[in-house]
Design a protein around this motif. Structure first.
Motif, PDB file in Angstrom:
ATOM      1  N   ARG A 531      28.239  -8.593 -20.445  1.00  0.00           N
ATOM      2  CA  ARG A 531      29.145  -9.365 -21.288  1.00  0.00           C
ATOM      3  C   ARG A 531      29.712 -10.539 -20.492  1.00  0.00           C
ATOM      4  O   ARG A 531      29.509 -10.640 -19.286  1.00  0.00           O
ATOM      5  CB  ARG A 531      30.254  -8.488 -21.835  1.00  0.00           C
ATOM      6  N   GLY A 532      30.450 -11.395 -21.203  1.00  0.00           N
ATOM      7  CA  GLY A 532      31.009 -12.571 -20.564  1.00  0.00           C
ATOM      8  C   GLY A 532      30.029 -13.723 -20.639  1.00  0.00           C
ATOM      9  O   GLY A 532      28.970 -13.629 -21.250  1.00  0.00           O
ATOM     10  N   TYR A 560      35.376 -18.312 -23.458  1.00  0.00           N
ATOM     11  CA  TYR A 560      36.331 -18.504 -24.536  1.00  0.00           C
ATOM     12  C   TYR A 560      37.747 -18.102 -24.137  1.00  0.00           C
ATOM     13  O   TYR A 560      38.708 -18.473 -24.769  1.00  0.00           O
ATOM     14  CB  TYR A 560      35.849 -17.826 -25.822  1.00  0.00           C
ATOM     15  N   ARG A 561      37.869 -17.356 -23.043  1.00  0.00           N
ATOM     16  CA  ARG A 561      39.213 -17.066 -22.552  1.00  0.00           C
ATOM     17  C   ARG A 561      39.601 -17.994 -21.408  1.00  0.00           C
ATOM     18  O   ARG A 561      40.653 -17.816 -20.779  1.00  0.00           O
ATOM     19  CB  ARG A 561      39.298 -15.617 -22.107  1.00  0.00           C
ATOM     20  N   HIS A 562      38.737 -18.948 -21.090  1.00  0.00           N
ATOM     21  CA  HIS A 562      38.982 -19.910 -20.015  1.00  0.00           C
ATOM     22  C   HIS A 562      39.398 -19.227 -18.729  1.00  0.00           C
ATOM     23  O   HIS A 562      40.376 -19.625 -18.091  1.00  0.00           O
ATOM     24  CB  HIS A 562      40.088 -20.906 -20.401  1.00  0.00           C
ATOM     25  N   ALA A 563      38.702 -18.176 -18.357  1.00  0.00           N
ATOM     26  CA  ALA A 563      39.145 -17.456 -17.178  1.00  0.00           C
ATOM     27  C   ALA A 563      37.972 -16.779 -16.489  1.00  0.00           C
ATOM     28  O   ALA A 563      36.920 -16.572 -17.081  1.00  0.00           O
ATOM     29  CB  ALA A 563      40.180 -16.403 -17.565  1.00  0.00           C
ATOM     30  N   MET A 564      38.209 -16.447 -15.227  1.00  0.00           N
ATOM     31  CA  MET A 564      37.261 -15.627 -14.482  1.00  0.00           C
ATOM     32  C   MET A 564      37.904 -14.247 -14.346  1.00  0.00           C
ATOM     33  O   MET A 564      39.052 -14.126 -13.915  1.00  0.00           O
ATOM     34  CB  MET A 564      37.009 -16.232 -13.112  1.00  0.00           C
ATOM     35  N   ILE A 565      37.171 -13.233 -14.707  1.00  0.00           N
ATOM     36  CA  ILE A 565      37.768 -11.898 -14.820  1.00  0.00           C
ATOM     37  C   ILE A 565      36.957 -10.894 -14.011  1.00  0.00           C
ATOM     38  O   ILE A 565      35.729 -10.943 -13.989  1.00  0.00           O
ATOM     39  CB  ILE A 565      37.811 -11.467 -16.303  1.00  0.00           C
ATOM     40  N   CYS A 566      37.666  -9.952 -13.354  1.00  0.00           N
ATOM     41  CA  CYS A 566      36.987  -8.869 -12.654  1.00  0.00           C
ATOM     42  C   CYS A 566      36.744  -7.740 -13.643  1.00  0.00           C
ATOM     43  O   CYS A 566      37.670  -7.270 -14.289  1.00  0.00           O
ATOM     44  CB  CYS A 566      37.848  -8.360 -11.493  1.00  0.00           C
ATOM     45  N   HIS A 567      35.493  -7.309 -13.758  1.00  0.00           N
ATOM     46  CA  HIS A 567      35.176  -6.237 -14.708  1.00  0.00           C
ATOM     47  C   HIS A 567      35.525  -4.852 -14.179  1.00  0.00           C
ATOM     48  O   HIS A 567      35.384  -3.858 -14.875  1.00  0.00           O
ATOM     49  CB  HIS A 567      33.694  -6.302 -15.090  1.00  0.00           C
ATOM     50  N   TYR A 568      36.021  -4.789 -12.950  1.00  0.00           N
ATOM     51  CA  TYR A 568      36.385  -3.482 -12.406  1.00  0.00           C
ATOM     52  C   TYR A 568      37.879  -3.236 -12.434  1.00  0.00           C
ATOM     53  O   TYR A 568      38.331  -2.124 -12.602  1.00  0.00           O
ATOM     54  CB  TYR A 568      35.843  -3.338 -10.981  1.00  0.00           C
ATOM     55  N   CYS A 569      38.688  -4.290 -12.258  1.00  0.00           N
ATOM     56  CA  CYS A 569      40.124  -4.050 -12.218  1.00  0.00           C
ATOM     57  C   CYS A 569      40.887  -4.943 -13.188  1.00  0.00           C
ATOM     58  O   CYS A 569      42.090  -4.790 -13.352  1.00  0.00           O
ATOM     59  CB  CYS A 569      40.659  -4.249 -10.801  1.00  0.00           C
ATOM     60  N   GLY A 570      40.197  -5.883 -13.840  1.00  0.00           N
ATOM     61  CA  GLY A 570      40.879  -6.718 -14.824  1.00  0.00           C
ATOM     62  C   GLY A 570      41.577  -7.942 -14.246  1.00  0.00           C
ATOM     63  O   GLY A 570      42.144  -8.737 -14.986  1.00  0.00           O
ATOM     64  N   LEU A 615      32.146  -5.446 -25.572  1.00  0.00           N
ATOM     65  CA  LEU A 615      33.492  -4.930 -25.352  1.00  0.00           C
ATOM     66  C   LEU A 615      34.570  -5.938 -25.751  1.00  0.00           C
ATOM     67  O   LEU A 615      35.627  -5.586 -26.250  1.00  0.00           O
ATOM     68  CB  LEU A 615      33.640  -4.574 -23.868  1.00  0.00           C
ATOM     69  N   ASP A 616      34.273  -7.234 -25.548  1.00  0.00           N
ATOM     70  CA  ASP A 616      35.278  -8.262 -25.811  1.00  0.00           C
ATOM     71  C   ASP A 616      35.513  -8.503 -27.303  1.00  0.00           C
ATOM     72  O   ASP A 616      36.605  -8.871 -27.706  1.00  0.00           O
ATOM     73  CB  ASP A 616      34.875  -9.581 -25.146  1.00  0.00           C
ATOM     74  N   THR A 617      34.478  -8.313 -28.120  1.00  0.00           N
ATOM     75  CA  THR A 617      34.649  -8.610 -29.546  1.00  0.00           C
ATOM     76  C   THR A 617      34.994  -7.363 -30.347  1.00  0.00           C
ATOM     77  O   THR A 617      35.195  -7.436 -31.555  1.00  0.00           O
ATOM     78  CB  THR A 617      33.372  -9.227 -30.158  1.00  0.00           C
ATOM     79  N   THR A 618      35.016  -6.190 -29.704  1.00  0.00           N
ATOM     80  CA  THR A 618      35.251  -4.956 -30.466  1.00  0.00           C
ATOM     81  C   THR A 618      36.494  -4.223 -30.007  1.00  0.00           C
ATOM     82  O   THR A 618      36.670  -3.055 -30.281  1.00  0.00           O
ATOM     83  CB  THR A 618      34.044  -3.996 -30.330  1.00  0.00           C
ATOM     84  N   ARG A 619      37.358  -4.944 -29.285  1.00  0.00           N
ATOM     85  CA  ARG A 619      38.549  -4.289 -28.760  1.00  0.00           C
ATOM     86  C   ARG A 619      39.523  -3.852 -29.853  1.00  0.00           C
ATOM     87  O   ARG A 619      40.144  -2.807 -29.763  1.00  0.00           O
ATOM     88  CB  ARG A 619      39.297  -5.220 -27.808  1.00  0.00           C
ATOM     89  N   THR A 620      39.619  -4.663 -30.879  1.00  0.00           N
ATOM     90  CA  THR A 620      40.583  -4.340 -31.925  1.00  0.00           C
ATOM     91  C   THR A 620      40.084  -3.160 -32.747  1.00  0.00           C
ATOM     92  O   THR A 620      38.888  -2.922 -32.847  1.00  0.00           O
ATOM     93  CB  THR A 620      40.758  -5.520 -32.885  1.00  0.00           C
TER      94      THR A 620
END
Ligand code: ADP
Ligand code: ZN
Ligand code: ZN
Length: 834
Positions: A531-532, A560-570, A615-620
């Motif tokens: 993802r991402g 789309y979140r304009h960010a770099m994210i760690c998939h292990y700790c957030g 995971l990002d589009t199905t969180r809700t």
């Protein structure tokens, strides 16, 4: 351990052994207050005080008359249930899990009981009875005065007070009030579970009599709005012909629809024509009654069904290897019905992402209200309802994810593990690190229940056991009806890139196929297991790569979140405008995830409706359902997603499946990576062409000649399994050995490495002859600021020594933790890791 009658001399002092949700490997002795002597039972929940402050819920595991020797037992504060919430079967199973998976029974209980069945203690505040505000020599702040004022009429909880004062932290305020002698703090124990209620309305007894109703209508002749209410009610509930229906009534919210006036109803309630009652209602919004009949099995399916029954007869366990779309689910339904008719309970396990609304609706239509659904996305209260439903016999049949093995069954006749190869049956963290398929086998033995494993791509382990004659093997090679297995072809990405025929991540072959498919109004599924936007970002001038500050991984860029994210700790960071080391502005993305594919798709097919499922589009809540619904209704042309698109989906119009990045899946450094890649590709291919038209699959790879792919093209599962099994035998991996993985974790890298070396040394000395690999850094050597080292034990499949080996490992761990500087080193055992 068994429940049942316990006879103690009357008047004797009783003690209870409690299982508590703490990671200490023992039971805790508490004293039973004499008033509870008659009431106390094994399997009941008890409230106790643990240490000085904590209030915990435990479960009674044993009752006896021996006081503990070393200490004076505290009293049980209260018993929560009239009868047991945990059955004798569960005690046995949980104990087995604790022994086998090397954890404590308390940890198993903690994972097993939905937290709604556990208690929480909430801090409460009341006014000190001896406090006189007017006589007090202290000054009170404005806020303090407000609070005192409110406490004069009521006791309040922390959260009430925070709300009341509009403040987040009220601790210092309470401390101040307490030191001035104005308030008392105490703990109130609360049950988390609350039944859901709904307001129902019904006629009062008086108006269920025909004569009275008639005169009521005369009275209401001049009040048309009220008359309409009564008429509507009589329409919904034919009281005159079926007076018994009135006692149930109708839900108020569903009744007030259209031009029915709420205020007229209220008037009628005030005038005692209607009455309002509160009814406990289930949280599940399904239609309750079974409405569908099961299908008639085809000839081939019937043969398979009978072979399964023969396997049940002979080995107790059967493995159904049926290609995708062969009708495995229909066979399950047939077997479930028979087991239920025979009076026993049935458990049907599915991986998390396969337990979609689609399958639930399909089953609900057949099994109606006898079926419970146990899903990790459910709220706690919903889970408590399923738990109690099983206990009280309401749900004879449960379909659920791995944690449903914990439910309080007492009479299982059949357990089905669908997609038995799926790794989500394994719990990684926290303990118990169990495998639901293997636990299901143990449950089968316990209950003398039959176990059916099913998959289009069974695991090497299960094939092996079937080959050894431990399971009956049943093979279903044809799809149901006209449907054929899809055609599988490859797009050579190396060539395409050399010839520049690709567009971004898409091969010309796949682009052409997508175009043709959507032109025919058929649907496309695209699978990329990442993802991402892109998994890595790099400076083109100095090769700098942004990494997580807590983990040893690069940050994934999410556009789309304009960010770099760690998939292990957030952990997240903004995308830098320039390279922090060389100030270059030339920053590029490396690799691609679902987000980037979606973006490229939109550019290439501007007219098409594209949905992304990860995971990002199905969180809700319901996000997953909505996407699938739109796809099913044909609104969506192309569905692009991660693993979520590979399983259990049964749609009419999907005729093309594209697989991206197959090489990466295959080359992940793990002895199971080929097996995983093969299973995933076969599973997602199975979504294509499930009806009349033959489906097509395009796999993008740099190496179409890889031997794995020849098995894929030919749908040759047995050939693949044979090939891999050879490899496993040569390298002494499961199914030829059992593995225990030991992970050492500590924030200090040195301590972590030293302990790993010590552990290794101790194993070599104390367990000579056992193969041990490592110690080594795992692929990701630091997660959430803890350094990791792993060791891997390979043990011959000889049961006798396994218990002994585990005991020694436990001792080695304890000895290391007893060294002062290693006290906080965490040592985690994972038995049968996957
Ligand atoms: P699997 O679980 O093996 O992937 P399914 O049970 O989902 O296969 O079956 C594939 C499709 O074929 C489903 O839509 C199912 O309803 C249909 N089907 C299978 N067997 C029958 C049958 N005997 N009669 C009618 N429809 C069937
Ligand atoms: Zn740079
Ligand atoms: Zn991280």
């Amino acid at each position: 351990m068994a429940t049942g009658e316990l006879n103690f001399e009357s008047g004797s002092t009783l003690f209870a052994e409690l299982i508590l949700p703490v990671p200490i490997p023992k039971l805790f002795t508490y004293r039973v207050p004499a008033a509870f002597n008659e009431k106390v039972k094994i399997g009941q929940r008890a409230i106790i005080q643990f240490g000085h402050k904590k209030i915990l819920t435990g479960v009674v595991a044993a009752i006896h008359t021996q006081p503990p020797k070393e200490y004076e037992a505290k009293y049980i504060l209260d018993l929560l249930d009239e009868s047991e919430v945990v059955t004798a079967y569960q005690f046995m199973l949980y104990q087995w899990m604790a022994d086998y998976y090397m954890c404590t029974v308390g940890e198993v209980f903690s994972a097993a009981l939905p937290s709604g069945l556990k208690l929480s203690s909430e801090s409460m505040v009341q006014l000190n009875p001896s406090f006189r505000p007017d006589d007090s020599s202290f000054d009170f702040s404005e806020k303090e005065q407000v609070l005192i004022h409110h406490l004069q009429s009521d006791t309040l909880s922390y959260s009430d007070i925070a709300k009341l004062l509009g403040a987040k932290t009220i601790y210092s305020l309470l401390k101040s009030l307490s030191s001035k002698g104005a308030i008392i703090l105490y703990e109130q124990v609360k049950e988390k579970y609350r039944p859901k209620t709904e307001k129902y309305i019904r006629l009062t007894d008086e108006y269920t009599i025909k004569k009275n109703l008639e005169s009521l209508f005369e009275e209401l002749a001049a009040k048309p709005k009220q008359e309409a209410v009564v008429l509507k009610y009589l329409q919904d509930v034919p009281v005159l012909t079926h007076s018994e229906l009135n006692s149930k009534g109708v839900a108020r919210t569903t009744f007030i629809k259209g031009d029915i006036s709420e205020s007229s109803l209220s008037t009628l309630i005030k005038n005692k024509v209607f009455e309002e009652v509160e009814v406990i209602v289930p949280r599940f919004g399904f239609a309750d009654e079974a409405t569908d009949h099961p299908v008639l099995l085809s000839e081939k399916q019937e043969i398979s069904r009978n072979e399964i029954l023969a396997g049940f007869e002979n080995q107790g366990i059967a493995l159904l290897h049926g290609v995708t779309g062969s009708g495995k689910t229909e066979i399950y339904i047939d077997l479930i019905r028979k087991a239920l008719e025979g009076g026993s309970q049935v458990l049907y396990l599915l991986p998390e992402i396969a337990l979609s609304t689609q399958i639930v609706h399909r089953l609900k239509k057949i099994f109606g209200s006898a079926m419970g659904v146990y899903h990790s996305k459910f709220s706690d209260s919903e889970r408590v309802e399923v738990w109690n439903g099983v206990l009280q016999g309401k749900f004879k049949f449960v379909v659920g994810v791995r944690s449903s093995v914990f439910l309080p069954f007492d009479n299982l006749g059949l357990i089905i593990v669908d997609e038995e190869h799926d790794s989500s049956y394994k719990q990684y963290d926290p303990a118990p690190r169990y495998h639901a398929r293997d636990v299901a086998m143990v449950m089968g033995k316990q209950h003398h229940a039959k176990v059916l494993l099913g998959s289009a791509t069974p695991s090497l382990e299960s094939f092996y056991h079937a080959g050894q004659g431990h399971y009956g093997l049943v093979v279903l090679t044809d799809r149901f009806g006209e449907a054929q297995l899809p055609d599988i072809r490859f797009a050579n990405m190396l060539l395409e890139k050399k010839r520049k025929t690709n567009k971004g991540e898409f091969s010309s072959l796949l682009l052409k196929e997508i175009m043709e498919t959507i032109a025919l109004k058929e649907q496309v599924i695209l699978f990329q297991n990442r993802r991402g936007y892109s998994p890595m970002i790099q400076c083109q001038d100095c090769a700098w790569i942004p990494k997580c500050i807590n983990c040893a991984v690069s940050l994934t860029y999410h556009q789309y979140r304009h960010a770099m994210i760690c998939h292990y700790c957030g952990y997240r960071e903004e995308l830098p405008k320039e390279c922090p080391t060389c100030s270059s502005k030339r920053i590029q993305t490396l690799g691609y995830g679902t987000e980037k594919l979606e973006e490229e798709l939109k550019l290439n097919f501007p007219e098409a409706i594209i949905q992304r499922m990860d995971l990002d589009t199905t969180r809700t809540k319901g996000g997953y359902e909505t996407i699938l619904q739109e796809f099913e209704n044909g609104k969506t042309d192309i569905l692009v997603g991660t693993q979520m698109v590979t399983k259990g989906l049964d749609f009419d119009r999907v005729n093309l499946v594209g697989v991206f990045d197959a090489d990466r899946m295959m080359h992940f450094p793990d002895f199971r990576s080929h097996e995983r890649a093969f299973q995933l590709i076969m599973q997602v291919s199975g979504r294509a062409g499930r009806r009349v038209k033959k489906g097509r699959v395009i796999i993008q790879t740099s190496n179409p000649d890889h031997p794995l792919f020849s098995f894929v093209v030919n749908h040759d599962v047995p050939g693949f399994v044979k090939d891999q099994t050879n490899d496993r035998q040569i390298h002494f991996y499961p199914p030829f050995s059992r593995l225990i993985e030991i992970t050492i974790k500590h924030p200090d890298r040195n301590a972590c490495h030293t302990c790993a070396a010590r552990f290794f040394e101790a194993v070599r000395v104390r367990l000579s002859g056992i193969k041990i690999m490592g110690p080594g850094e795992p692929v990701i050597s630091k997660i959430r600021n803890e350094y990791l080292m792993t060791l891997l034990l390979k043990i011959a499949r000889d049961r006798g020594r396994l218990g002994e080996i585990k005991a020694v490992l436990g001792e080695i761990g304890d000895q290391i933790n007893q060294v002062k500087e290693f006290r906080s080193v965490r040592i985690v055992f994972d038995v049968d890791p996957v």
